[in-house]
Design a protein around this motif. Structure first.
Motif, mmCIF file in Angstrom:
data_model
loop_
_atom_site.group_PDB
_atom_site.id
_atom_site.type_symbol
_atom_site.label_atom_id
_atom_site.label_comp_id
_atom_site.label_asym_id
_atom_site.label_seq_id
_atom_site.Cartn_x
_atom_site.Cartn_y
_atom_site.Cartn_z
ATOM 1 N N VAL A 15 -13.366 -26.004 -16.540
ATOM 2 C CA VAL A 15 -12.402 -26.659 -15.659
ATOM 3 C C VAL A 15 -11.665 -27.743 -16.455
ATOM 4 C CG1 VAL A 15 -12.116 -28.058 -13.574
ATOM 5 C CG2 VAL A 15 -13.788 -26.192 -13.598
ATOM 6 N N TYR A 23 -19.936 -25.359 -12.934
ATOM 7 C CA TYR A 23 -18.744 -25.562 -13.749
ATOM 8 C C TYR A 23 -19.005 -26.640 -14.792
ATOM 9 C CZ TYR A 23 -17.653 -29.897 -11.183
ATOM 10 O OH TYR A 23 -17.693 -31.154 -10.643
ATOM 11 N N SER A 56 -8.896 -23.554 -13.910
ATOM 12 C CA SER A 56 -10.158 -22.905 -14.275
ATOM 13 C C SER A 56 -9.839 -21.568 -14.928
ATOM 14 C CB SER A 56 -11.037 -22.678 -13.049
ATOM 15 O OG SER A 56 -11.289 -23.882 -12.351
#
Length: 533
Positions: A401, A427, A466
């Motif tokens: 991210v 993430y 992302s």
């Protein structure tokens, strides 16, 4: 039946107000209106924050000719034929037809064949949709991937873990689109998908719908084999090899394997199956606050009974590339959609309520065989894999991210801004830009910047990116003739994986087309089982 278009009411109207507006427009009394149906409803936001719903209504009424004459040019007489399967052929079918894959293409192909008495056998490499849901949620929790039961593979196909959008641009004179939507409603989808301009079901409801369709196919004589992958074919014997050992013979095999069955693509290529590399698109998922999108699209943050707002944007760049949004998920989640160890892909998903804090969409740029080589029909697959390998490395196995400002400056994000990731799966803050070749990264940056002219705040420094969105469509096309047959004539390429669809509805419609081809060729009186050899 008559139809009236452009019936406009404020978004907060009631059903009673809709009926009253219809009667007033028709200059008819309530007793004259026999029945009416909403055919289409769309949102008119040209005068935001004043918003209106615009309806097309089908209705039956007393004194039809008088009303037609009074409102000449404003209403039309319609006569629609319901979708119907073709007449059955006369050739003998040795054993039941086999459908390889149970995504929307395979599922609707099996559904129509079962309705017509062909007792299809459905072979699915992954798990049932209920088991698959558990496998996917476990993967999102602990990061341990099951290569055969994940967001890409298993009953329902990749579309099950998406937003469940059902809009399509496919021309449909035969009524297949309506049949697909009506079938979804029959098996548990909300009725409003029949008339909403941008219909969607949502992952939570799609799971129940897919399960119900499977049970109906079984009641009509169909059969399902899960955890069963076609690992080889023997063309001259009309034989499929399952899990490396079991052999099934069939006169008609439908290849509905989806866009991510890379090992199956390789096997087919090794067997001399005619395939071609095709264009597709790659990019990122972008996340904005849903309130930002609501303000831009509705002119107000408090949307009341309105659904979470959506958008669709397209930009043409000076370098000749197109950058556009795809699979926009209002109130949704970015999800880890990987299917191969050591590689990472993302997708977007919404539940039916679309109640998430963020909106997300793919922002993608078109790539062609000229970008990744034309000699090998699987060169696009290798291009995807390389991007996914870099994404896996960038996030150390988690979804990478990055803030948009950091993407533009080519630096790793070390701290989030106002927007927090709304994701399914773990993430890590990373440098998403490093995943892409320079030209594609620059195109994504410029495209997002230009989109800011249409949606204020779209290119805000804190917007999240992302990666990598690499499974937008199949990287190959499997040519087929006018009878939907491949270079191996007993195999029928079908759906998104074969390069003939781009979403749930178009894939389902293609499944119907292939089922129709089989019905036109063969009689329905088939054996209850296939020949195992």
């Amino acid at each position: 039946m008559l139809r009236i278009n452009q019936l406009k009411l404020p978004v907060a109207h009631t059903q009673e107000q809709l009926e009253k507006k219809l009667l007033k427009t028709l200059k008819a009394g309530k007793g004259e209106l026999k029945q009416y149906y909403i055919r289409k409803r769309s949102l008119d936001a040209r005068r935001k924050p004043e918003l209106y719903y615009v309806y097309s209504i089908d209705f039956e009424v007393e004194h039809e000719e008088r009303i037609l004459k009074q409102l000449k040019g404003k209403i039309q007489k319609i006569s629609e034929r319901p979708y119907s399967a073709p007449a059955h052929g006369t050739e003998h079918l040795s054993g039941r037809p086999v459908i390889i894959g149970s995504g929307p293409a395979g599922l609707f192909c099996a559904y129509l064949l079962s309705r017509e008495g062909y007792r299809p056998l459905v072979i699915e490499r992954g798990a049932t949709v209920r088991e698959r849901k558990e496998d996917v949620e476990l993967f999102w929790k602990n990061g341990i991937l099951d290569p055969d039961s994940n967001v890409q593979f298993g009953e329902g196909g990749a579309g099950t873990f998406s937003d469940g959008k059902l809009n399509t641009l496919v021309k449909d004179p035969e009524g297949r689109n309506r049949f697909v939507l009506e079938t979804f409603v029959r098996f548990g989808a909300p009725e409003d998908i029949l008339w909403e301009q941008k219909p969607h079901i949502g992952t939570d409801i799609l799971i129940d719908v897919v399960e119900a369709m499977r049970e109906e196919i079984k009641k009509s004589g169909g059969e399902f084999l899960f955890h069963s992958q076609v690992t080889d074919i023997i063309p001259e014997e009309k034989t499929l090899v399952i899990n490396g050992n079991e052999k099934i013979r069939t006169d008609a095999a439908v290849l509905a394997i989806g866009h991510s069955a890379r090992d199956t693509f390789q096997m087919l290529c090794d067997r001399g199956f005619h395939m071609e590399a095709k264009s597709f698109a790659v990019g990122v998922r972008v996340e904005h606050s849903q309130s930002l999108i609501d303000v831009n699209m509705y002119g107000r943050e408090e949307r009341g009974k309105l659904p979470a707002a959506s958008y669709k944007l397209t930009e043409k760049l000076d370098n000749g590339r197109g950058v556009y949004t795809f699979c926009m998920c209002p109130g949704g989640y970015v999800v880890n959609a990987s299917s191969e160890p050591g590689h990472l892909a993302v997708n977007g998903m919404s539940y039916h309520g679309r109640a998430g804090e963020n909106a997300n969409s793919a922002v993608i740029v078109t790539v062609t065989p000229e970008d990744y080589g034309q000699d090998d029909p699987l060169s696009g697959v290798q291009f995807q894999r390389e991007l996914e390998r870099k994404a896996w490395e960038a996030g150390k196995g988690n979804i990478p991210v990055q803030r948009f400002e950091d993407f533009c400056k080519n630096r790793k994000t070390v701290e989030l801004g106002r927007i927090k990731p709304n994701v399914k799966g773990n993430y890590s803050l990373a440098n998403v830009r490093d995943i892409f070749p320079d030209e594609l990264a620059g195109s994504l940056q410029k495209g997002i910047g230009q989109m800011n002219r249409k949606i204020q705040g779209f290119a805000d420094p804190d917007v999240l990116l992302s990666g990598v969105e690499s499974r937008t469509s199949s990287p190959v096309r499997i040519p087929r003739d006018e009878e939907f047959r491949s270079s191996i004539p007993w195999i029928y390429p079908c759906g998104e994986g074969a390069g003939y669809a781009g979403g749930i509805t178009s894939a389902a419609m293609d499944g119907l087309k292939v089922a129709e081809a089989i019905i036109r060729k063969y009689e329905a009186g088939v054996c209850s089982q296939n020949f195992n050899v």
